[in-house]
Structure formats: structure tokens, C-alpha cells
Design a protein around this motif. Structure first.
Motif, PDB file in Angstrom:
ATOM      1  N   LEU A 153      -2.451  36.726   8.719  1.00 27.63           N
ATOM      2  CA  LEU A 153      -1.716  37.618   7.821  1.00 27.63           C
ATOM      3  C   LEU A 153      -2.556  38.116   6.652  1.00 27.63           C
ATOM      4  O   LEU A 153      -2.055  38.874   5.816  1.00 27.63           O
ATOM      5  N   GLY A 154      -3.811  37.684   6.581  1.00 29.14           N
ATOM      6  CA  GLY A 154      -4.670  38.123   5.492  1.00 29.14           C
ATOM      7  C   GLY A 154      -4.193  37.649   4.139  1.00 29.14           C
ATOM      8  O   GLY A 154      -4.249  38.395   3.152  1.00 29.14           O
ATOM      9  N   LEU A 155      -3.732  36.400   4.061  1.00 28.47           N
ATOM     10  CA  LEU A 155      -3.165  35.864   2.825  1.00 28.47           C
ATOM     11  C   LEU A 155      -4.227  35.181   1.978  1.00 28.47           C
ATOM     12  O   LEU A 155      -5.191  34.610   2.504  1.00 28.47           O
ATOM     13  N   ASP A 156      -4.027  35.226   0.658  1.00 27.01           N
ATOM     14  CA  ASP A 156      -4.895  34.438  -0.210  1.00 27.01           C
ATOM     15  C   ASP A 156      -4.394  33.001  -0.237  1.00 27.01           C
ATOM     16  O   ASP A 156      -3.377  32.664   0.403  1.00 27.01           O
ATOM     17  N   LEU A 157      -5.082  32.131  -0.954  1.00 30.11           N
ATOM     18  CA  LEU A 157      -4.755  30.709  -0.929  1.00 30.11           C
ATOM     19  C   LEU A 157      -3.335  30.434  -1.417  1.00 30.11           C
ATOM     20  O   LEU A 157      -2.589  29.681  -0.783  1.00 30.11           O
TER      21      LEU A 157
END
Length: 202
Positions: A153-157
Motif C-alpha cells: 500500500l506504500g505506507l509509511d511506518l
């Protein structure tokens, strides 16, 4: 005489209940995959990762079967889901594995291997050892799951933690305690049976 078996480690709960053989191993591996498939249908819908019962099944299967057979049971479950609706909410297909939740399914294989390895060293004989082993297995599942979720999903931490960890912490602890309790109760029954047989033999 040596009996062929897929169990390469020390005896686990399954070995105390059934004799070791390739046929028995095959049945237990299939049963472990089946139990996980059934538990996967116990779902509390959340996005992007639902809460399911399959993680508890993974812990129990790994603990009962040991590292090799537990991992094979989860690998079989993962493969079956490519063709049959055994993933959570009746999902199936390669799209699930490649999707946001695919990492959790892959993580099940390694989680079962770890809990099985610790069970072979009798961690599951005691309640606190069992909880520690099953929490460790849970952590493995989430390491794989969150890594995959973040990439898919291309999520950050922070977004990954919010979507793939925080909602499941309490449930993960509860499942680990539940799995450890189940194993402890069964082991108590096995030990009592051993003591009864020993007393009858005297």
C-alpha cells in the motif's frame, strides 16, 4: 527399527497422542491446514487487515506439530488458498497473497516453525513458557505482515503500525494466552494419564 517421519525434532504433543509415521504426519499436516482454514472464517472486518481466528490456529498447530510439520501445514494452507476459498472471508487466489494481507499468510509459515521449535523444547508444557513461545510466534507473523502491508500500500511506518499492528495487540495477547492455555490443559491430561498408567503397572 526406524519409522520414517517428517518430524525432525524432539517429540511434541502430537507425538504423544499419535505414533510417528509419514501417513500420520500427512494427516496431521492436512488437519492443521484445515483448522487454520476454518479459523480464518471467524472474522471481524477491518481495513486493510481484518481480525481473524486463524492466528490462534497457527500458534496451536505449530505448538502441537513441531517446527517442520507446523510449517508444512501452514505452507499447505497458503497453497490451498490459491485454488480454494480458505483465506479469511472466503477469499482465494494469488491476488490475496500479493495484496495487503499476503505477508501475514506467508508469516504463518515462519510463526508455526518458531512455535514448533520452542514446543520441541517443552516451552508449551508450562503456561508462561507457552505464552512466551506463542507471543514470539505472533511477533513473527506481524513482522512479515506489516512489511508486506507497507510495500503493497506504500505506507509509511506510522500508517503501517496503525493499520497492521495497533488494532491487533490486545487480540494477539489474548490469542497467545488462549493457545498456551489449550496446550497446557492437554499436556496436563497427558501427564496425568502417564501417572495413572505408571501406578497401574506397579
Amino acid at each position: 527399527m526406524t519409522t520414517l517421519t517428517l518430524a525432525t525434532g524432539r517429540p511434541t504433543l502430537a507425538d504423544r497422542l499419535f505414533s510417528r509415521s509419514l501417513a500420520t504426519d500427512a494427516v496431521m499436516i492436512a488437519a492443521g491446514a484445515g483448522l487454520t482454514a476454518i479459523a480464518a472464517q471467524v472474522v471481524v472486518p477491518l481495513y486493510p487487515v481484518p481480525i481473524t481466528g486463524q492466528t490462534a490456529a497457527v500458534l496451536i498447530v505449530g505448538g502441537a506439530l513441531g517446527a517442520t510439520r507446523g510449517a508444512l501445514a501452514m505452507a499447505l494452507y497458503a497453497v490451498l488458498g490459491l485454488f480454494l476459498p480458505v483465506y479469511s472471508e472466503g477469499a482465494q487466489g494469488i491476488g490475496v497473497i500479493l495484496g495487503p494481507t499476503g505477508g501475514y499468510i506467508v508469516g504463518f509459515i515462519f510463526a508455526a516453525a518458531l512455535t514448533g521449535y520452542l514446543a520441541e523444547r517443552k516451552w508449551d508444557h508450562k503456561i508462561f513458557g507457552g505464552i512466551a513461545a506463542f507471543l514470539a510466534g505472533t511477533v513473527v507473523t506481524f513482522v512479515f505482515g506489516m512489511t508486506w502491508l507497507s510495500i503493497a500500500l506504500g505506507l509509511d511506518l506510522e500508517a503501517t503500525l496503525q493499520g497492521g499492528l495497533y488494532p491487533f495487540i490486545v487480540g494477539g495477547i489474548i490469542k497467545a494466552v488462549f493457545a498456551a492455555s489449550v496446550m497446557r490443559v492437554i499436556w496436563l491430561a497427558v501427564h496425568r494419564s502417564d501417572e495413572r498408567k505408571a501406578n497401574e503397572a506397579v
